[in-house]
Design a protein around this motif. Structure first.
Motif, mmCIF file in Angstrom:
data_model
loop_
_atom_site.group_PDB
_atom_site.id
_atom_site.type_symbol
_atom_site.label_atom_id
_atom_site.label_comp_id
_atom_site.label_asym_id
_atom_site.label_seq_id
_atom_site.Cartn_x
_atom_site.Cartn_y
_atom_site.Cartn_z
ATOM 1 N N ILE A 140 4.746 31.309 30.973
ATOM 2 C CA ILE A 140 5.813 30.613 30.850
ATOM 3 C C ILE A 140 6.666 29.861 32.041
ATOM 4 C CG2 ILE A 140 7.967 31.912 30.306
ATOM 5 C CD1 ILE A 140 6.832 33.760 29.086
ATOM 6 N N SER A 141 6.063 30.794 33.339
ATOM 7 C CA SER A 141 6.700 29.962 34.684
ATOM 8 C C SER A 141 6.526 28.985 34.767
ATOM 9 C CB SER A 141 6.698 31.080 35.990
ATOM 10 O OG SER A 141 7.268 32.194 35.915
ATOM 11 N N VAL A 142 5.491 28.422 34.422
ATOM 12 C CA VAL A 142 4.518 27.468 35.010
ATOM 13 C C VAL A 142 5.628 26.047 33.885
ATOM 14 C CG1 VAL A 142 2.307 26.272 34.621
ATOM 15 C CG2 VAL A 142 2.270 28.065 36.123
ATOM 16 N N LEU A 143 5.217 26.768 32.793
ATOM 17 C CA LEU A 143 6.287 25.546 31.793
ATOM 18 C C LEU A 143 7.004 25.796 31.978
ATOM 19 C CD1 LEU A 143 3.463 27.250 28.393
ATOM 20 C CD2 LEU A 143 3.472 24.878 29.504
ATOM 21 N N LEU A 144 7.695 26.549 32.259
ATOM 22 C CA LEU A 144 9.394 26.363 32.738
ATOM 23 C C LEU A 144 9.700 25.177 33.394
ATOM 24 C CD1 LEU A 144 11.442 29.921 32.076
ATOM 25 C CD2 LEU A 144 11.745 27.827 30.817
ATOM 26 N N ASN A 145 8.513 25.265 34.676
ATOM 27 C CA ASN A 145 8.917 23.704 35.931
ATOM 28 C C ASN A 145 8.712 22.980 35.456
ATOM 29 O OD1 ASN A 145 8.952 23.964 38.263
ATOM 30 N ND2 ASN A 145 7.082 24.722 39.140
ATOM 31 N N GLU A 146 7.318 22.491 34.687
ATOM 32 C CA GLU A 146 7.368 21.109 33.851
ATOM 33 C C GLU A 146 7.946 21.145 32.997
ATOM 34 O OE1 GLU A 146 3.776 19.583 30.947
ATOM 35 O OE2 GLU A 146 3.020 21.311 32.096
ATOM 36 N N VAL A 147 9.267 21.704 32.645
ATOM 37 C CA VAL A 147 9.153 20.863 31.323
ATOM 38 C C VAL A 147 11.149 20.674 33.014
ATOM 39 C CG1 VAL A 147 11.684 21.839 29.998
ATOM 40 C CG2 VAL A 147 9.602 22.189 29.091
ATOM 41 N N ASN A 148 11.276 21.424 33.921
ATOM 42 C CA ASN A 148 12.804 21.047 34.701
ATOM 43 C C ASN A 148 12.121 19.803 35.764
ATOM 44 O OD1 ASN A 148 13.694 22.834 34.026
ATOM 45 N ND2 ASN A 148 13.464 25.161 35.450
ATOM 46 N N ASN A 149 10.739 20.417 35.855
ATOM 47 C CA ASN A 149 9.995 18.846 36.560
ATOM 48 C C ASN A 149 10.322 17.104 35.366
ATOM 49 O OD1 ASN A 149 10.050 19.760 38.452
ATOM 50 N ND2 ASN A 149 7.781 20.133 37.929
ATOM 51 N N ASP A 209 4.794 38.868 18.728
ATOM 52 C CA ASP A 209 4.454 39.102 19.884
ATOM 53 C C ASP A 209 5.930 37.484 20.604
ATOM 54 O OD1 ASP A 209 4.286 38.466 22.953
ATOM 55 O OD2 ASP A 209 1.799 38.476 22.116
ATOM 56 N N PRO A 210 6.973 38.447 20.719
ATOM 57 C CA PRO A 210 8.057 36.939 21.221
ATOM 58 C C PRO A 210 7.434 36.473 22.725
ATOM 59 C CG PRO A 210 9.343 38.689 21.390
ATOM 60 C CD PRO A 210 7.692 39.481 20.955
ATOM 61 N N ALA A 211 6.684 36.813 23.799
ATOM 62 C CA ALA A 211 6.805 36.008 24.743
ATOM 63 C C ALA A 211 5.992 35.207 24.064
ATOM 64 C CB ALA A 211 6.072 37.510 26.001
ATOM 65 N N ASP A 212 4.712 35.668 23.531
ATOM 66 C CA ASP A 212 3.034 34.494 23.236
ATOM 67 C C ASP A 212 4.588 33.382 22.276
ATOM 68 O OD1 ASP A 212 0.690 33.821 22.950
ATOM 69 O OD2 ASP A 212 1.008 33.962 20.500
ATOM 70 N N ALA A 213 5.578 34.024 21.313
ATOM 71 C CA ALA A 213 6.256 32.915 20.524
ATOM 72 C C ALA A 213 6.933 32.116 21.756
ATOM 73 C CB ALA A 213 7.389 33.526 19.887
ATOM 74 N N ILE A 214 7.516 32.392 22.767
ATOM 75 C CA ILE A 214 8.521 31.476 24.102
ATOM 76 C C ILE A 214 7.075 30.272 24.722
ATOM 77 C CG2 ILE A 214 9.282 31.069 25.878
ATOM 78 C CD1 ILE A 214 10.282 33.865 24.765
ATOM 79 N N VAL A 215 5.706 30.721 24.802
ATOM 80 C CA VAL A 215 4.695 29.622 25.769
ATOM 81 C C VAL A 215 4.185 28.652 24.698
ATOM 82 C CG1 VAL A 215 1.528 30.269 26.354
ATOM 83 C CG2 VAL A 215 3.561 31.920 27.305
ATOM 84 N N THR A 216 4.263 29.156 23.661
ATOM 85 C CA THR A 216 4.034 28.433 22.123
ATOM 86 C C THR A 216 4.907 26.918 21.981
ATOM 87 O OG1 THR A 216 2.506 30.153 21.192
ATOM 88 C CG2 THR A 216 3.324 28.359 19.487
ATOM 89 N N ILE A 217 6.701 27.809 21.720
ATOM 90 C CA ILE A 217 7.005 26.806 21.989
ATOM 91 C C ILE A 217 7.491 25.918 23.093
ATOM 92 C CG2 ILE A 217 9.982 27.186 21.909
ATOM 93 C CD1 ILE A 217 9.984 29.075 20.379
ATOM 94 N N LEU A 218 6.916 26.214 24.593
ATOM 95 C CA LEU A 218 6.967 25.621 25.625
ATOM 96 C C LEU A 218 6.271 24.734 25.498
ATOM 97 C CD1 LEU A 218 7.903 28.338 28.600
ATOM 98 C CD2 LEU A 218 9.364 26.356 27.843
ATOM 99 N N LYS A 219 4.788 25.170 24.795
ATOM 100 C CA LYS A 219 4.403 24.052 24.817
ATOM 101 C C LYS A 219 4.196 22.809 24.078
ATOM 102 C CE LYS A 219 0.130 26.767 26.702
ATOM 103 N NZ LYS A 219 -1.167 27.480 25.702
ATOM 104 N N ARG A 220 5.150 23.616 22.515
ATOM 105 C CA ARG A 220 5.406 22.647 21.908
ATOM 106 C C ARG A 220 5.944 21.863 22.046
ATOM 107 N NH1 ARG A 220 5.401 21.846 15.909
ATOM 108 N NH2 ARG A 220 3.161 22.681 16.157
ATOM 109 N N TYR A 221 6.774 21.701 23.055
ATOM 110 C CA TYR A 221 8.181 21.249 23.489
ATOM 111 C C TYR A 221 7.637 19.840 25.014
ATOM 112 C CZ TYR A 221 12.496 20.295 25.854
ATOM 113 O OH TYR A 221 13.903 19.082 26.202
ATOM 114 N N ILE A 222 6.861 20.473 25.627
ATOM 115 C CA ILE A 222 6.349 19.668 26.306
ATOM 116 C C ILE A 222 5.685 18.289 25.967
ATOM 117 C CG2 ILE A 222 4.147 19.571 28.486
ATOM 118 C CD1 ILE A 222 5.898 22.677 29.253
ATOM 119 N N GLU A 223 4.945 18.858 24.961
ATOM 120 C CA GLU A 223 4.058 17.439 23.976
ATOM 121 C C GLU A 223 4.951 16.634 23.481
ATOM 122 O OE1 GLU A 223 1.882 19.498 20.605
ATOM 123 O OE2 GLU A 223 0.828 20.314 21.940
ATOM 124 N N LYS A 224 6.255 17.525 22.754
ATOM 125 C CA LYS A 224 7.712 16.226 22.645
ATOM 126 C C LYS A 224 8.032 15.324 23.596
ATOM 127 C CE LYS A 224 11.314 16.961 20.459
ATOM 128 N NZ LYS A 224 12.586 17.308 19.373
#
Length: 147
Positions: free
Chosen positions: A130-139, A84-99
């Protein structure tokens, strides 16, 4: 702080290719866009898609395991397999935000995430996440505003 190849370790059950200290300056599902030092995320496994992504700078890929990996894929090229690529993106974004939350610098270079909404619209929950997480990364990279 950039997303690193080692940040992806343990997120995927199956992978192949070299496991080195790569840093990703971009993550994208758009093979035809420039993605220097990029992590390419494939949704449909179209023939030539991975080759185009590599030509545009991708140095690793997330690949839908339902599609055969093209024979032209270099043996050393890192590929992580998911169902599930969409789920993989969510997982990667969560890991990146933690970092990023562990960083103390207010302004730093961060990985650029770029996804086309068309491919994600079929998965409403993941699209919203993904939209919420991308927004968080950008902020994370915006300077604090004083009022």
């Amino acid at each position: 702080m950039y997303l690193a190849l080692k940040d992806l370790e343990g997120l995927f059950d199956s992978s192949r290719g070299i496991q080195d200290d790569f840093l990703f300056t971009s993550v994208s599902d758009q093979a035809n866009d420039a993605q220097p030092k990029g992590l390419f995320v494939s949704f449909n496994g179209m023939y030539g898609e991975l080759l185009e992504a590599i030509a545009n700078g991708a140095i690793a890929a997330i690949w839908n395991q339902e599609h055969d990996l093209p024979r032209y894929t270099p043996n050393h090229f890192p590929v992580f397999f998911t169902n599930d690529p969409a789920d993989a993106i969510v997982t990667i974004l969560k890991r990146y935000i933690e970092k990023l939350n562990g960083e103390t610098d207010k302004i730093m270079a961060i990985t650029n995430f770029k996804f086309s909404n068309k491919k994600l619209l079929n998965k409403n929950n993941e699209t919203y996440d993904i939209s919420v997480l991308l927004n968080e990364v950008n902020n994370k990279n915006e300077p604090e505003r004083r009022e």
